[in-house]
Design an enzyme around this catalytic site. Structure first.
Site, short mmCIF file in Angstrom:
data_model
loop_
_atom_site.label_atom_id
_atom_site.label_comp_id
_atom_site.label_asym_id
_atom_site.label_seq_id
_atom_site.Cartn_x
_atom_site.Cartn_y
_atom_site.Cartn_z
N ASN A 1 14.44 61.17 89.57
CA ASN A 1 13.73 61.98 90.50
C ASN A 1 12.07 61.94 90.07
O ASN A 1 11.42 62.65 90.75
CB ASN A 1 14.16 63.40 89.95
CG ASN A 1 13.74 64.11 88.39
OD1 ASN A 1 13.15 63.12 87.88
ND2 ASN A 1 13.99 65.19 87.90
N LYS A 2 11.74 60.70 89.63
CA LYS A 2 10.29 60.42 89.45
C LYS A 2 9.96 59.75 90.62
O LYS A 2 10.64 59.27 91.41
CB LYS A 2 10.13 59.89 87.89
CG LYS A 2 10.55 60.63 86.85
CD LYS A 2 9.78 61.97 86.58
CE LYS A 2 9.98 62.55 85.27
NZ LYS A 2 11.26 63.16 85.05
#
Length: 368
Positions: A182-183
């Site tokens: 999710n980065k």
């Protein structure tokens, strides 16, 4: 209903997918040449500072603490408004996490309160760049110098962010990045630790692979207790592909954030984030819901309208693990209020401009 819009989604291009296939065919899929290439590319991004990659952004912080000499009996100041890993790693090295409240505007650690929390046992501070908005690095390093503290920057969410024109990671003490899915760039799972000097490289490498040192073809020794935290070449190849798009990703995130500010109905009573388009990488766009809004109902209503919403993060000092250490409700009112009501809205490079309209319209209905 239109296609469901998640709050985040990684963007992997075909060239990267092909590159991963090449690594698979090469016969060398664990740590090897791709890891070295990724570390070199990350070092270039961080102004030539030494960088070593690991299997997660959690182990990077733990190793950072070990490199800083933090251990049993020590205290480490940090924020309660973060993913629980930020404090867990402090306990992993035998130290005690000491929480201080956050600034209600930035949602980052209040450095004035942090200064007041320093005791004779305080060895380090772990600031968190929530949603990619950097903690004031000038104030942070002035505090660390004055109080003689090591800094382990939890910059898990801040890769691609900057401070006064300098990329986060290109200066300072120990800097930890996460490349979780999710980065802003991903290796699926993984992380990187930026080191303040070349002297720490040997220990940083030993700690990620069982404390082993190799010399020559058959020489081997183990003189420190290490773990298993190396990154694979498969993951590193994904990271190399992602890194090539970092500038585009960051620009798109900033453009989408600007659209949110322009199109959000301010009469809804939500608290919006700081409008920072110079330093923040806009890892997340988060609103704090009005006081009487039940977040669970808001999330459910948004989901019914085809919009994914995340929660980042509940105030961690209220978790059972930290209540057992003596922390209790009411100690950090800003973090507790924000933690109860914060909601992460969709923001990722592949979003369309019209997706922002969808989110804003859905929020109006969900908050009605």
């Amino acid at each position: 209903m239109k296609d469901f819009l998640p709050f985040t989604r990684p963007e992997i291009d075909e060239a990267t997918i092909a590159g991963v296939a090449e690594v698979l065919r090469s016969g060398w899929i664990t740590s090897g040449p791709q890891v070295k290439a990724f570390e070199a590319a990350l070092s270039a991004h961080c102004g030539g500072r030494p960088v070593r990659v690991y299997s997660s952004g959690t182990i990077t912080m733990e190793i950072g603490l070990r490199l800083a000499g933090v251990g049993a009996g020590d205290e480490v100041i940090t924020t309660p408004l973060s993913w629980v890993a930020t404090a867990n790693v402090v306990q992993e090295v035998g130290a005690r996490p000491v929480f201080v409240d956050v600034d209600p505007k930035t949602r980052n650690i209040d450095l004035d309160l942090a200064e007041k929390a320093v005791t004779a046992r305080t060895r380090a501070i772990i600031p968190v760049d929530l949603a990619g908005l950097p903690v004031d690095r000038d104030r942070l390093y002035s505090l660390s110098k004055t109080k003689g503290l090591r800094v382990i920057e939890d910059a898990a969410q801040a890769f691609g962010a900057s401070w006064r024109g300098r990329p986060i990671g290109s200066f300072g003490d120990l800097v930890s990045f996460s490349f979780h899915a999710n980065k802003n760039i991903t290796t699926a799972e993984g992380g990187a630790l930026v080191l303040p000097s070349d002297d720490l490289i040997p220990l940083a490498e030993k700690l990620r692979l069982q404390g082993i040192t190799r010399s020559g073809e058959d020489g081997m020794d183990c003189d420190v207790l290490g773990g298993k935290a190396n990154l694979t070449d498969l993951a590193a190849r994904i990271g190399l592909g992602q890194l090539a798009h970092l500038a585009r990703f960051t620009k798109r995130r900033r453009d989408l954030a600007k659209m949110y500010f322009a199109r959000w109905d301010k009469s809804l009573g939500c608290e919006l984030p700081v409008e920072d388009f110079e330093n923040s990488n806009w890892h997340m766009f988060q609103v704090v819901l009005p006081p009487k809004t039940e977040r669970g109902r808001f999330i459910a209503a948004m989901r019914e309208l085809g919009i994914g919403v995340g929660v980042h993060y509940p105030a961690m000092h209220l978790f059972s693990l930290y209540r057992a250490l003596g922390w209790k409700a009411g100690q950090f009112p800003n973090a507790e209020r924000i933690g109860r009501s914060i909601a992460t809205l969709p923001l990722f490079p592949a979003m369309k401009d019209t997706d922002v309209d969808r989110v804003c319209e859905a929020a109006k209905k969900a908050l009605a």
